[in-house]
Design an enzyme around this catalytic site. Structure first.
Site, PDB file in Angstrom:
ATOM      1  N   GLU A 154      -6.248  -3.646  -5.895  1.00  0.00           N
ATOM      2  CA  GLU A 154      -5.144  -2.819  -5.398  1.00  0.00           C
ATOM      3  C   GLU A 154      -4.558  -2.013  -6.551  1.00  0.00           C
ATOM      4  O   GLU A 154      -4.527  -2.464  -7.700  1.00  0.00           O
ATOM      5  CB  GLU A 154      -4.074  -3.719  -4.774  1.00  0.00           C
ATOM      6  CG  GLU A 154      -2.935  -2.987  -4.085  1.00  0.00           C
ATOM      7  CD  GLU A 154      -2.015  -3.961  -3.336  1.00  0.00           C
ATOM      8  OE1 GLU A 154      -2.531  -4.881  -2.673  1.00  0.00           O
ATOM      9  OE2 GLU A 154      -0.797  -3.809  -3.460  1.00  0.00           O
TER      10      GLU A 154
ATOM     11  N   GLU B 113       5.152   1.896  -5.695  1.00  0.00           N
ATOM     12  CA  GLU B 113       6.080   1.273  -4.760  1.00  0.00           C
ATOM     13  C   GLU B 113       7.516   1.673  -5.097  1.00  0.00           C
ATOM     14  O   GLU B 113       7.972   1.525  -6.238  1.00  0.00           O
ATOM     15  CB  GLU B 113       5.958  -0.250  -4.811  1.00  0.00           C
ATOM     16  CG  GLU B 113       4.611  -0.763  -4.323  1.00  0.00           C
ATOM     17  CD  GLU B 113       4.578  -2.276  -4.244  1.00  0.00           C
ATOM     18  OE1 GLU B 113       4.789  -2.823  -3.146  1.00  0.00           O
ATOM     19  OE2 GLU B 113       4.352  -2.903  -5.299  1.00  0.00           O
TER      20      GLU B 113
ATOM     21  N   THR C  42       4.925   0.703 -10.590  1.00  0.00           N
ATOM     22  CA  THR C  42       3.463   0.764 -10.533  1.00  0.00           C
ATOM     23  C   THR C  42       2.903  -0.621 -10.822  1.00  0.00           C
ATOM     24  O   THR C  42       3.533  -1.432 -11.513  1.00  0.00           O
ATOM     25  CB  THR C  42       2.889   1.785 -11.536  1.00  0.00           C
ATOM     26  OG1 THR C  42       3.265   1.402 -12.872  1.00  0.00           O
ATOM     27  CG2 THR C  42       3.399   3.187 -11.245  1.00  0.00           C
ATOM     28  N   ASN C  43       1.714  -0.855 -10.292  1.00  0.00           N
ATOM     29  CA  ASN C  43       1.085  -2.163 -10.464  1.00  0.00           C
ATOM     30  C   ASN C  43      -0.380  -2.019 -10.104  1.00  0.00           C
ATOM     31  O   ASN C  43      -0.786  -1.058  -9.439  1.00  0.00           O
ATOM     32  CB  ASN C  43       1.761  -3.193  -9.551  1.00  0.00           C
ATOM     33  CG  ASN C  43       1.443  -4.635  -9.929  1.00  0.00           C
ATOM     34  OD1 ASN C  43       0.848  -4.916 -10.964  1.00  0.00           O
ATOM     35  ND2 ASN C  43       1.834  -5.565  -9.073  1.00  0.00           N
TER      36      ASN C  43
ATOM     37  N   GLU D 279       3.238  -5.260 -13.265  1.00  0.00           N
ATOM     38  CA  GLU D 279       4.259  -4.317 -12.824  1.00  0.00           C
ATOM     39  C   GLU D 279       4.882  -3.562 -13.997  1.00  0.00           C
ATOM     40  O   GLU D 279       5.109  -4.129 -15.062  1.00  0.00           O
ATOM     41  CB  GLU D 279       5.376  -5.043 -12.070  1.00  0.00           C
ATOM     42  CG  GLU D 279       4.928  -5.747 -10.801  1.00  0.00           C
ATOM     43  CD  GLU D 279       4.550  -7.209 -11.042  1.00  0.00           C
ATOM     44  OE1 GLU D 279       4.292  -7.585 -12.221  1.00  0.00           O
ATOM     45  OE2 GLU D 279       4.524  -7.976 -10.060  1.00  0.00           O
TER      46      GLU D 279
ATOM     47  N   TRP E 156      16.128  -9.960  -4.706  1.00  0.00           N
ATOM     48  CA  TRP E 156      16.226  -9.415  -6.071  1.00  0.00           C
ATOM     49  C   TRP E 156      15.359  -8.178  -6.247  1.00  0.00           C
ATOM     50  O   TRP E 156      15.734  -7.236  -6.951  1.00  0.00           O
ATOM     51  CB  TRP E 156      15.803 -10.486  -7.089  1.00  0.00           C
ATOM     52  CG  TRP E 156      15.760  -9.963  -8.495  1.00  0.00           C
ATOM     53  CD1 TRP E 156      16.792  -9.882  -9.383  1.00  0.00           C
ATOM     54  CD2 TRP E 156      14.615  -9.415  -9.175  1.00  0.00           C
ATOM     55  NE1 TRP E 156      16.379  -9.332 -10.570  1.00  0.00           N
ATOM     56  CE2 TRP E 156      15.039  -9.024 -10.464  1.00  0.00           C
ATOM     57  CE3 TRP E 156      13.287  -9.213  -8.816  1.00  0.00           C
ATOM     58  CZ2 TRP E 156      14.178  -8.449 -11.389  1.00  0.00           C
ATOM     59  CZ3 TRP E 156      12.415  -8.634  -9.736  1.00  0.00           C
ATOM     60  CH2 TRP E 156      12.867  -8.262 -11.011  1.00  0.00           C
TER      61      TRP E 156
ATOM     62  N   GLY F 177      16.563  -5.553  -3.058  1.00  0.00           N
ATOM     63  CA  GLY F 177      17.939  -5.661  -2.594  1.00  0.00           C
ATOM     64  C   GLY F 177      18.010  -6.263  -1.205  1.00  0.00           C
ATOM     65  O   GLY F 177      16.994  -6.404  -0.516  1.00  0.00           O
TER      66      GLY F 177
END
Length: 213
Positions: free
Chosen positions: A88, A92, A103-104, A114, A180, A183
């Protein structure tokens, strides 16, 4: 010099599949635009109908307006969403702060790579171009023509190498890490609409999919 592996011509995405809540997703092939809506029905997710093995993927995106706390909106590549061993590559947006993007990338289900990037703008104020350039030895994440991150394959380390679909979704991620990450979900400005336009995929690297998943 740019990597030759990401040079195959891109073309507008012609077809999409909608994984869930089809009534919350609209697709206009003529204008090459897609909308995803999050409301009382939940969110929705679209994907390309074929996988691709390397290339350049891009879309202009205007993220939802209002108080989007709790939501995740995105564009990403995945060998198969829901497969715990997937490859992947992600952009995000985290609803608690629309001036950043995460990004990741994952290899065989392992992420933890991340990075947070400050956009310098509110991603809901207008359209901006988000591009993923993926080849066998590197990945670049590009925003409005500027490379914000580059990851290079290191000897002995896994790197995304399986054909991947292009995906995008809007969903409630407020249960992750007790809120976290994105939110708590507030929902005071629903419905939330994420707009995608001029979505481009590298048609020359398409790999025909034999499944409908």
């Amino acid at each position: 010099m740019e990597d030759s592996a990401v040079q195959p011509q891109t073309q507008p995405i012609k077809e999409i599949a909608i994984d869930y809540t089809p009534e919350a997703c609209t697709h206009c092939p003529v204008s090459n635009s897609i909308t995803l809506t999050f409301d009382h029905r939940g969110g929705s997710r679209w994907r390309s109908t074929t996988r691709f093995l390397y290339g350049t993927f891009s879309s202009f995106i205007q993220c939802p307006k209002g108080n989007t706390s709790g939501l995740n909106f995105n564009i990403y590549l995945s060998s198969l969403e829901g497969d715990k061993s997937q490859d992947e590559i992600d952009f995000e947006f985290l609803g608690k702060d629309k001036t950043i993007v995460q990004t990741n990338y994952f290899t065989t289900g392992t992420g933890n790579r991340e990075q947070i990037h400050h956009l310098g703008f509110d991603c809901s104020d207008g359209f901006h171009e988000y591009t993923i350039k993926w080849n066998p030895d590197s990945i670049e994440w590009v925003i409005d023509g500027k490379v914000v991150r580059r990851a290079e394959k290191k000897e002995g380390e896994a790197f995304p190498e399986r054909p991947m679909f292009l995906y995008a979704s809007v969903w409630d991620a407020s249960s992750i890490a007790d809120g976290w990450w994105t939110g708590p979900y507030i929902g005071c400005d629903a419905p939330y609409v994420c707009h995608y336009k001029d979505i481009q995929v590298p048609v020359a690297t398409a790999v025909e999919c034999t499944c409908d998943q």
